[in-house]
Design an enzyme around this catalytic site. Sequence first.
Site, PDB file in Angstrom:
ATOM      1  N   ILE A   1      36.227 -35.974  -1.889  1.00 17.59           N
ATOM      2  CA  ILE A   1      35.323 -35.840  -3.146  1.00 17.59           C
ATOM      3  C   ILE A   1      35.644 -34.399  -3.714  1.00 17.59           C
ATOM      4  CG2 ILE A   1      33.286 -35.542  -4.171  1.00 17.59           C
ATOM      5  CD1 ILE A   1      33.885 -38.293  -2.987  1.00 17.59           C
ATOM      6  N   LYS A   2      36.347 -34.308  -5.151  1.00 19.15           N
ATOM      7  CA  LYS A   2      36.726 -33.093  -5.689  1.00 19.15           C
ATOM      8  C   LYS A   2      35.371 -32.195  -6.255  1.00 19.15           C
ATOM      9  CE  LYS A   2      40.788 -32.767  -7.666  1.00 19.15           C
ATOM     10  NZ  LYS A   2      41.833 -32.943  -8.630  1.00 19.15           N
ATOM     11  N   ILE A   3      35.388 -31.245  -5.909  1.00 19.45           N
ATOM     12  CA  ILE A   3      34.267 -30.334  -6.478  1.00 19.45           C
ATOM     13  C   ILE A   3      34.982 -28.784  -7.013  1.00 19.45           C
ATOM     14  CG2 ILE A   3      32.055 -29.054  -5.948  1.00 19.45           C
ATOM     15  CD1 ILE A   3      31.573 -31.100  -3.789  1.00 19.45           C
TER      16      ILE A   3
END
EC number: 2.2.1.2
Length: 366
Positions: A140-142
């Site tokens: 998951i890209k944050i």
Amino acid sequence: MTSTAVADLAAAGTSVWLDDLSRDRITTGNLSDLITDRGVVGVTTNPAIFATAMSKGTAYDAQIAELKAAGADVSEAVFTMAVDDVRDACDIFTDTWRASDGVDGRVSIEVDPRLAGDPEETVAQARALYERVGRDNVMIKIPATEVCLPAITEVLGAGISVNVTLIFSVARYRRVIEAFLAGLELAEANGHDLSTIHSVASFFVSRVDTEIDRRLGEIGGDAAGALLGRAGVANARLAYRAFGELLLDSPRWRDLAARGAHIQRPLWASTSVKNPDYPDTLYVTELVGPHTVNTMPENTLDATVDHAVITGDTLTGTSDSAAGTFRALEEVGVDLDDVFEVLEREGVEKFVSSWTDLLGVIGARL
């Protein structure tokens, strides 16, 4: 057969990921071919990539019709299509993921870029995306915005693998490493198996040169001209020095590693060369080293396969020269703090703009 250049990168410790994904790549077998023929071992996506994929061609027509019939709103429709693509890509990379003990074979999906200033909603959507994809090799890209640093820690603490994106400055990268270490400690406290959690820190390269070269052009003169095209690589090399200091050489990290943790690798992003006067593999050949990832758009991957010459580790031992480049930039009048502030703000704005445009296109089709 994997290309010689990509094999040489792997031998030097740099994994090659593709910075692109579309349904056509999945359904035509192109993504599988890139794994077999080009040595690609992962995929990154972002809002601009999905905007391009979903706005062109007919690959999504049938699903859009189904979503329309089901009464889906536009945000739900876009995320449904993105999640389906990422899930399918994760399945294609399953063998790579298993063979690398989870280090590679990763596919990234980003939270809504409009949440870059809202850590609570970022965490909630990160959890939801992880559950919806339903594959252990998803990341998951944050974004590494100031307010989202605690979200990075919290999501890692929930046992979810994270790709921290939109990192421009070494100062912010140091904060990202702290958030990563705190996240692993939180995950352990929450009862998660550290060996199942992976992370990369996406450090943007070419955009640094674009912005600093623009300012050097305005300053003018021989001293400024001599620094053109040098900032992006120097910045990444200084980040690699921070990686060594705060992770590889850190007793805190070694304690976590002894309990099964995997190191957070620097990932070189934005690696397509924007200035045609520079070598088209500049951000590949000059950023090679252990524990790194280079995520490439297809044109950069093609150039790498075709003519890149990989000479081994070009990161270790380069930080003194890189620091000298940054001192010279300051001496000619480049305000580096302002550069990185502008790049982060514009990075978020560009992703928000791409996402908004995509919502408009899909909304009209619904």
